[in-house]
Design a protein around this motif. Structure first.
Motif, PDB file in Angstrom:
ATOM      1  N   THR A  38      33.056  -7.560   1.279  1.00  0.00           N
ATOM      2  CA  THR A  38      34.153  -6.888   1.596  1.00  0.00           C
ATOM      3  C   THR A  38      34.692  -6.068   0.297  1.00  0.00           C
ATOM      4  N   THR A  39      34.823  -4.926  -0.004  1.00  0.00           N
ATOM      5  CA  THR A  39      35.321  -4.544  -1.441  1.00  0.00           C
ATOM      6  C   THR A  39      36.430  -3.868  -1.015  1.00  0.00           C
ATOM      7  N   GLY A  40      37.532  -4.283  -1.835  1.00  0.00           N
ATOM      8  CA  GLY A  40      38.865  -3.726  -1.801  1.00  0.00           C
ATOM      9  C   GLY A  40      39.218  -2.508  -2.955  1.00  0.00           C
ATOM     10  N   PHE A  41      39.908  -1.747  -2.851  1.00  0.00           N
ATOM     11  CA  PHE A  41      40.079  -0.688  -3.863  1.00  0.00           C
ATOM     12  C   PHE A  41      41.462  -0.533  -4.244  1.00  0.00           C
ATOM     13  N   PRO A  42      41.830  -1.352  -5.130  1.00  0.00           N
ATOM     14  CA  PRO A  42      43.240  -1.149  -5.707  1.00  0.00           C
ATOM     15  C   PRO A  42      43.741   0.282  -6.311  1.00  0.00           C
ATOM     16  N   ASN A  43      45.006   0.891  -5.843  1.00  0.00           N
ATOM     17  CA  ASN A  43      45.166   2.107  -6.641  1.00  0.00           C
ATOM     18  C   ASN A  43      45.472   1.836  -8.078  1.00  0.00           C
ATOM     19  N   PRO A  93      42.930   0.118   5.719  1.00  0.00           N
ATOM     20  CA  PRO A  93      41.643   0.310   6.614  1.00  0.00           C
ATOM     21  C   PRO A  93      42.377   0.703   8.048  1.00  0.00           C
ATOM     22  N   LYS A  94      41.412   1.015   8.903  1.00  0.00           N
ATOM     23  CA  LYS A  94      41.882   1.497  10.171  1.00  0.00           C
ATOM     24  C   LYS A  94      42.613   0.488  11.172  1.00  0.00           C
ATOM     25  N   ASN A  95      42.368  -1.013  10.808  1.00  0.00           N
ATOM     26  CA  ASN A  95      42.829  -2.063  11.599  1.00  0.00           C
ATOM     27  C   ASN A  95      44.156  -2.470  11.231  1.00  0.00           C
ATOM     28  N   LYS A 114      34.735   2.518   5.718  1.00  0.00           N
ATOM     29  CA  LYS A 114      34.669   1.061   6.415  1.00  0.00           C
ATOM     30  C   LYS A 114      36.152   0.234   5.983  1.00  0.00           C
ATOM     31  N   ASN A 115      36.086  -0.073   4.853  1.00  0.00           N
ATOM     32  CA  ASN A 115      37.237  -0.875   4.333  1.00  0.00           C
ATOM     33  C   ASN A 115      38.136  -0.286   3.380  1.00  0.00           C
ATOM     34  N   ALA A 116      37.763   1.038   3.177  1.00  0.00           N
ATOM     35  CA  ALA A 116      38.810   1.863   2.179  1.00  0.00           C
ATOM     36  C   ALA A 116      39.126   3.063   2.395  1.00  0.00           C
ATOM     37  N   ASP A 117      39.798   3.269   3.571  1.00  0.00           N
ATOM     38  CA  ASP A 117      40.159   4.815   3.945  1.00  0.00           C
ATOM     39  C   ASP A 117      40.975   5.405   2.772  1.00  0.00           C
TER      40      ASP A 117
END
Lengths: 412, 420
Positions: free
Chosen positions: B231-236, B262-264, B308-311
């Protein structure tokens, strides 16, 4: 076949109803029988620009989109050489709102200075975005300008140039509205979860009192037969040469139209087509090639358009194309190919009828040609045309004197 | 006498039917989701895989591997396959996305039984002939070049690069030279190891039970690997401005945006509403201001991009070159308005009803439902997502919009791109 019922109001508005109980939405589609073919030199692009004005306000509707969005609807429109088509999709329970909105702008559109000027800017930006600021963006301006000398098909629907758009006067716009946006110049299709009875009542209620048009439409100047081959070289900052070779062909309802359509199906439709197999997959000149027709009401064009591989000149590519076409002219279309075309036509009807909106548009389009059943009749006729009729038509139109060629050359 | 000044009565639906797809599991562990459409004689069958983000294949290898499956199999050459699919009016399409790739076929009920076994061959029996690969490489190099010359395409590339970083697949820009580095061996290796991974089948159309069983049998024996992506997160990051000047351009293509949630996430529906008001439909504030009022553009939109994890959120427009800075300022001004002034009851009613109508119409055409299901399913959710969205829209409040605008949209964290 798409089921429908139809009636005509006293003011000439033709109404078709396509009932589909499997959905909870409805579509109201209005086609006006006006396009760029009804324009004149100096005022080109007016039909398309006018389509934009229709989304301003009318006497009882301050903002068209807002009133529609408020009842859960959405809308759009398009203009081409022959027609201007407006469509609304909304929950079927709110269909009356669509009648209210469409009838108000047919009866009493506000042609305010503000809308006229704002949409002039928007259309200028549309022109730039699509036709100037894109590689090969202006190619249709060149093709049409070369192939047609008299007929308004000589400019694309967006207009011949920006100058024409800049120069429209309020009087031009008003005259255009009162000439073309009349009930007797329109076809309305209501489709989806609606009933014939309901549509009859609503049509009479909202459209019944709109008066007939008073200004008669001018006849469209027709093209004369072409006597010799025409060519044009365009140089532009593009990565590779492109070739556009076009031939005049019959209009939508004229003899030879379906045969011409079949010529491009056989030569250019799908990956197994003759052009794709011989010139792209087994040749080194073309990166891509397509063949298609302008299926216009007045005589149209049969088009071959291809992009060359880098470094290959368009002139050489034309020779290769000519050779393939020459071989086709003395060939017989095989039974397998005819079966393929038949299967394609049959499947296309299924794919295209998936969407309610497509069915409504299709009914409106064929009704405007004179008979909503034409789509089915055309299909039945097309799949029975034998090889010799196709080749005969090909020999008639695919001749040099009837061709116009644009060599779109990469600078450097 | 008809009173035209009075708008007709209307009613907004308070419930929408969201169907549940039929679910089956194949012997190889692949899940199949099927939405029957008895009234439509078309069939669409799609196999979609998750991209293995750790597999490290070269750029464009997945693209070419998929494009090349119709260029020859163990038993049929390219011309034979072309002729076969055209004869049965069937379209093979490839999907090469950032997170998923796959292969679909659109055909008719009538021809489905003939077409299925040949489609099946494409999944494991492709041979990747050199001649066809050489041609495809030349075509791809040319299309990369042409796309690079399109401002809007270039702007989207630069935006993703700035947002995700050039080392992440989402941020990489493919260039002509990348095409040269693709060899047949790469494709074969990818095809064997990495193409059918976490695969799922999405099916719709008018199919009877025996046809469904045929699919399960035919595709149930392809080898599929299952794994889990990290799972990758993308911080601004901090504010970035990327500009690429093109002297001859008459318009500039602009992008403004940032990473989202993310959508959830519980704020998602509020953000979706806020985005719609700002730039998500034709009645939006950006359209009204920049297009209808100022005439600076043909179109300006904002949207929430689905990963998926990064809208992520982005504003897009092609605008008059001289006014690019003015448009960017106006976008921030509209954002500030959303942060500081509550949306009026009238505007909220319009947008709410528009969104519900849109949802109703999106769920009214059977054939497209499977595509909608696929995208929400691949984001780890199901049609319950739309039901929740509907429930939310019906009760949305003006404070929600202010809350999420303040929480998520900050100029100091935005990426801005101007090309032109």
């Amino acid at each position: 076949m798409i089921n429908y019922q139809q009636f005509v109001l006293d003011n000439g508005l033709q109404v078709l109803v396509h009932e589909d109980r499997s959905t909870k939405i409805a579509v109201l589609n209005i086609l006006y029988k006006v396009g760029s073919r009804n324009e004149v030199t100096g005022k080109t692009g007016l039909a398309h620009y006018f389509e934009h004005l229709m989304f301003g306000s009318s006497k009882n509707v301050p903002v068209f989109d807002t009133e529609l969005e408020k009842v859960g609807g959405s809308c759009n429109a398009f203009t081409n050489t022959d027609i201007t088509n407006f469509y609304i999709t909304l929950p079927a329970t709110n269909i009356e709102t669509a009648f209210w909105l469409e009838s108000d702008r047919m009866l009493q559109l506000n042609l305010s200075e503000k809308t006229i000027e704002a949409q002039r800017k928007v259309v200028i930006e549309e022109f730039k975005q699509r036709y100037i600021n894109q590689p090969y963006g202006d190619v249709h301006h060149h093709i049409r300008g070369l192939a047609y000398e008299r007929h308004p098909y000589q400019w694309p629907t967006i207009g011949k140039n920006l100058e024409d758009i800049v120069n429209y006067q309020k009087a031009d716009v008003e005259e255009f509205y009162f000439t073309h946006y009349r009930p007797d110049n329109a076809v309305m299709v209501v489709a989806g979860d609606v009933t014939l009875e309901q549509v009859k009542i609503l049509s009479e209620k909202w459209f019944g009192s709109i008066p007939l048009g008073k200004i008669s439409k001018n006849p469209v100047l027709q093209e004369l037969p072409q006597g010799k081959k025409k060519t044009k070289v365009v140089e532009a900052d593009v990565p590779t040469d492109a070739l556009y070779k076009v031939y005049h062909m019959p209009g939508k309802l004229q003899d030879g139209y379906l045969e011409s359509d079949l010529i491009t199906d056989i030569l250019g439709f799908g990956r197994s087509s003759i052009l794709e197999q011989q010139l792209v997959k087994n040749g080194n000149l073309f990166a891509s090639i397509g063949a298609y027709i302008f299926g216009t009401v007045d005589p149209g064009l049969l088009v071959f358009s291809g992009k060359m591989e880098k470094g290959q000149p368009a002139e050489l590519a034309e020779k290769a194309l000519d050779e393939v076409v020459a071989t086709f002219l003395s060939s017989t279309v095989s039974e397998n190919t005819l079966t393929k075309i038949k299967n394609q036509a049959e499947a296309m009807k299924i794919y295209e009828s998936v969407q309610l909106l497509n069915r409504a548009m299709s009914l409106a389009y064929y009704a405007h040609l004179g008979n909503p059943d034409y789509q089915q009749l055309e299909y039945e006729k097309k799949i029975k045309i034998p090889s010799e009729e196709i080749i005969k038509q090909a020999n008639k139109i695919l001749v040099e004197e009837n061709s116009s060629v644009v060599y779109y050359k990469a600078k450097n | 006498m008809l009173d035209r000044s009075k708008a007709p009565e209307f009613k907004i639906p308070s419930s929408i039917e969201f169907p549940t797809p039929i679910q089956r599991t194949l012997p190889n562990g692949v899940h199949l989701y099927f939405i029957p459409t008895p009234e439509i004689d078309a069939v669409k069958l799609e196999i979609s895989s998750t991209i293995n983000e750790t597999s490290n294949s070269k750029l464009l290898v997945p693209y070419f591997a998929l494009e090349m499956v119709t260029e020859g199999t163990l038993t049929k050459d390219a011309a034979t396959l072309d002729d076969f699919f055209d004869t049965y009016a069937s379209e093979v399409e490839t999907e090469s996305g950032f997170e998923n790739h796959g292969l679909s076929i659109l055909t008719t009920k009538k021809h489905f039984d003939k077409v299925l076994p040949v489609y099946r061959e494409l999944l494991t029996e492709a041979i990747f002939p050199d001649k066809e690969l050489t041609k495809r490489k030349k075509q791809k190099a040319l299309s990369i070049h042409i796309n690079r010359d399109k401002n809007s395409h270039r702007a989207s590339q630069l935006f993703r690069k700035a947002l995700f970083g050039e080392n992440h697949p989402f941020g990489q820009i493919t260039e002509e030279k990348d095409v040269d580095l693709v060899y047949r061996e790469d494709l074969i290796e990818f095809y064997k190891k990495d193409l059918w991974t976490n695969s799922e089948i999405f099916l719709t159309g008018n199919l009877d039970d025996s046809q469904l069983e045929n699919i399960i049998r035919e595709i149930g024996n392809i080898p599929v690997a299952f794994f889990q992506n990290p799972t990758t997160g993308f911080p601004n990051q901090k504010h970035q401005r990327v500009a690429e000047e093109k002297e001859k351009s008459v318009q500039s293509s602009i992008r403004i945006g940032c990473h989202l949630i993310p959508k959830n996430h519980p704020d998602y529906f509020k953000l979706n509403l806020m985005n719609t008001i700002l730039g998500g439909y034709f009645g939006s504030r950006l359209i009204k201001n920049i297009r209808e009022d100022k005439g600076h553009t043909y179109g300006i939109y904002s949207s929430i991009g689905g990963l998926k994890n990064a809208d992520y959120w982005v504003v897009m427009a092609d605008v008059i070159k001289e006014h690019d800075e003015a448009v960017i300022d106006e976008v921030y001004m509209e954002i500030d308005k959303l942060k500081n002034e509550p949306v009026s009851a009238h505007e909220l009613e319009v947008v709410r009803n528009y969104m519900i109508g849109k949802l109703l119409s999106q769920f009214s055409s059977g054939f497209e439902l499977i595509g909608r299901f696929k995208s929400i399913h691949q984001a780890g959710l199901d049609f319950g997502f739309y039901q929740q969205n509907l429930d939310y829209i019906l009760h949305a409040k003006p404070e929600d919009v202010m809350e999420v605008a303040n929480k998520y949209l900050h100029r100091e964290k935005m990426v801005e791109v101007i090309v032109g």
